[in-house]
Write a protein that holds these residues in place. Structure first.
Motif, mmCIF file in Angstrom:
data_model
loop_
_atom_site.group_PDB
_atom_site.id
_atom_site.type_symbol
_atom_site.label_atom_id
_atom_site.label_comp_id
_atom_site.label_asym_id
_atom_site.label_seq_id
_atom_site.Cartn_x
_atom_site.Cartn_y
_atom_site.Cartn_z
ATOM 1 N N GLY A 149 0.775 -1.240 0.000
ATOM 2 C CA GLY A 149 0.000 0.000 0.000
ATOM 3 C C GLY A 149 0.802 1.284 0.000
ATOM 4 O O GLY A 149 0.243 2.368 0.187
ATOM 5 N N TYR A 150 2.104 1.180 -0.210
ATOM 6 C CA TYR A 150 2.908 2.401 -0.250
ATOM 7 C C TYR A 150 2.766 3.087 -1.609
ATOM 8 O O TYR A 150 2.640 2.425 -2.633
ATOM 9 N N ARG A 151 2.786 4.399 -1.575
ATOM 10 C CA ARG A 151 2.841 5.148 -2.824
ATOM 11 C C ARG A 151 4.300 5.207 -3.282
ATOM 12 O O ARG A 151 5.155 5.733 -2.576
ATOM 13 N N VAL A 152 4.549 4.654 -4.459
ATOM 14 C CA VAL A 152 5.907 4.647 -5.003
ATOM 15 C C VAL A 152 5.932 5.493 -6.270
ATOM 16 O O VAL A 152 5.102 5.303 -7.162
ATOM 17 N N GLU A 153 6.867 6.437 -6.322
ATOM 18 C CA GLU A 153 7.049 7.251 -7.523
ATOM 19 C C GLU A 153 8.461 7.005 -8.049
ATOM 20 O O GLU A 153 9.443 7.436 -7.449
ATOM 21 N N SER A 154 8.540 6.295 -9.168
ATOM 22 C CA SER A 154 9.843 6.009 -9.777
ATOM 23 C C SER A 154 9.993 6.859 -11.028
ATOM 24 O O SER A 154 9.102 6.875 -11.878
ATOM 25 N N LEU A 155 11.121 7.552 -11.141
ATOM 26 C CA LEU A 155 11.291 8.506 -12.245
ATOM 27 C C LEU A 155 11.663 7.816 -13.551
ATOM 28 O O LEU A 155 11.433 8.352 -14.624
ATOM 29 N N ALA A 156 12.255 6.624 -13.449
ATOM 30 C CA ALA A 156 12.494 5.801 -14.647
ATOM 31 C C ALA A 156 12.206 4.356 -14.259
ATOM 32 O O ALA A 156 12.754 3.860 -13.267
ATOM 33 N N ARG A 157 11.321 3.709 -15.014
ATOM 34 C CA ARG A 157 10.958 2.314 -14.713
ATOM 35 C C ARG A 157 11.489 1.420 -15.833
ATOM 36 O O ARG A 157 11.072 1.533 -16.985
ATOM 37 N N ILE A 158 12.377 0.524 -15.455
ATOM 38 C CA ILE A 158 13.020 -0.330 -16.463
ATOM 39 C C ILE A 158 12.351 -1.695 -16.495
ATOM 40 O O ILE A 158 12.297 -2.415 -15.496
#
Lengths: 190, 190
Positions: A169-178
């Motif tokens: 349930g954590y909000r994850v913001e990844s700037l580049a998703r590989i």
């Protein structure tokens, strides 16, 4: 984040299906202007969330975290990594296993700098298996602080860290998703 | 730098005649706005010197170095610290002894990121006995690069590092110079 993706394509080196080397701009040599833009992007995505503190890990998390902290106007704490540590009362500690180095280390944060009133943004350079993130979440939990979200510069989406954090349930913001590093090529998820 | 001196007075903790703890804003928790102002001050003092790269050491040197790099428009390299290291051809390495931790470690910089064309500004959080600075100077020398100067956030002027660097002809710019920590009190040199 387009600029980051372009930098990965131009300056990243795919060492294997699992390993992307970005020591030209993030992990050893640092591009300060890119870090500023990364900090700006994290600040934008987590604006208005009542964040009181950013927590990261030495050493590669520090530059993006400090740039985000500058924009959000909050202090940054970097968890220290120890190969061995004499436990003290004034430290929160958690162990973490590094697949890259095949070693276990202890992360520590001084209890003086984090408490139950804090609402924390976690920032790290990489999200892969999620071991480092889990240890940071553990440290923040020991302080009784809450977590606003997790900001990641580069996510290896084909490893299990992101899926686990989503499930929790954590909000994850990844700037580049590989999505994949197969065949020596970087493929992004979006 | 007045702002830094005030921060040392308000948030620094004198642990002994030799040790000043600044983990509230520099070494563990980081004050991003102060780091920006420190970066600005370094950039001002070393402007127009033809600096092509900043070199620092993980972990506490990274924040001030990246802020200075942002203002000077140059990349930052942080030397990595290893307790043990398998030597490789593509690394410059130098050993350094830490008085604080009473351990020897190896500093390393990838040869890919530093070469004889570089004119380097060294930045570190502390200058005490000068062991870290000497190891960085050694690494830069291995690359054949030249040194524009050394930027230090906090100098313990009563230890021998500063005097030695002066004797060797390096330009050292320390933003806070501490004359003494005797009696639990911080006294500045100027």
């Amino acid at each position: 984040m387009e600029l980051l993706k372009r930098k990965i394509m131009s300056d990243g080196v795919v060492l294997s299906d699992q390993v992307l080397k970005v020591d030209a701009f993030l992990n050893h040599q640092i591009d300060p202007l890119l870090m500023q833009q990364i900090g700006h992007e994290f600040a934008k995505r987590f604006a208005g969330q009542g964040i009181s503190k950013i927590v990261t890990i030495e050493a590669s998390g520090i530059a993006p975290a400090v740039m985000a902290g500058l924009e959000l106007g909050v202090p940054v704490i970097f968890a220290r990594k120890y190969q061995s540590l004499t436990l003290k009362d004034d430290l929160y500690t958690s162990t973490v296993f590094s697949f890259t180095k095949q070693t276990e280390s202890t992360l520590a944060i001084s209890s003086k700098h984090l408490n139950a009133q804090d609402h924390v943004l976690l920032i790290d350079d990489f999200l892969a298996n999620g071991h480092a993130a889990r240890a940071l979440i553990d440290l923040i939990g020991q302080a009784g602080a809450s977590i606003a979200g997790i900001g990641v510069v580069i996510e290896k989406s084909f490893q299990r860290g992101r899926a686990e954090l989503d499930e929790q349930g954590y909000r994850v913001e990844s700037l580049a998703r590989i999505q994949s590093l197969s065949g020596g090529q970087v493929s992004f998820l979006d």
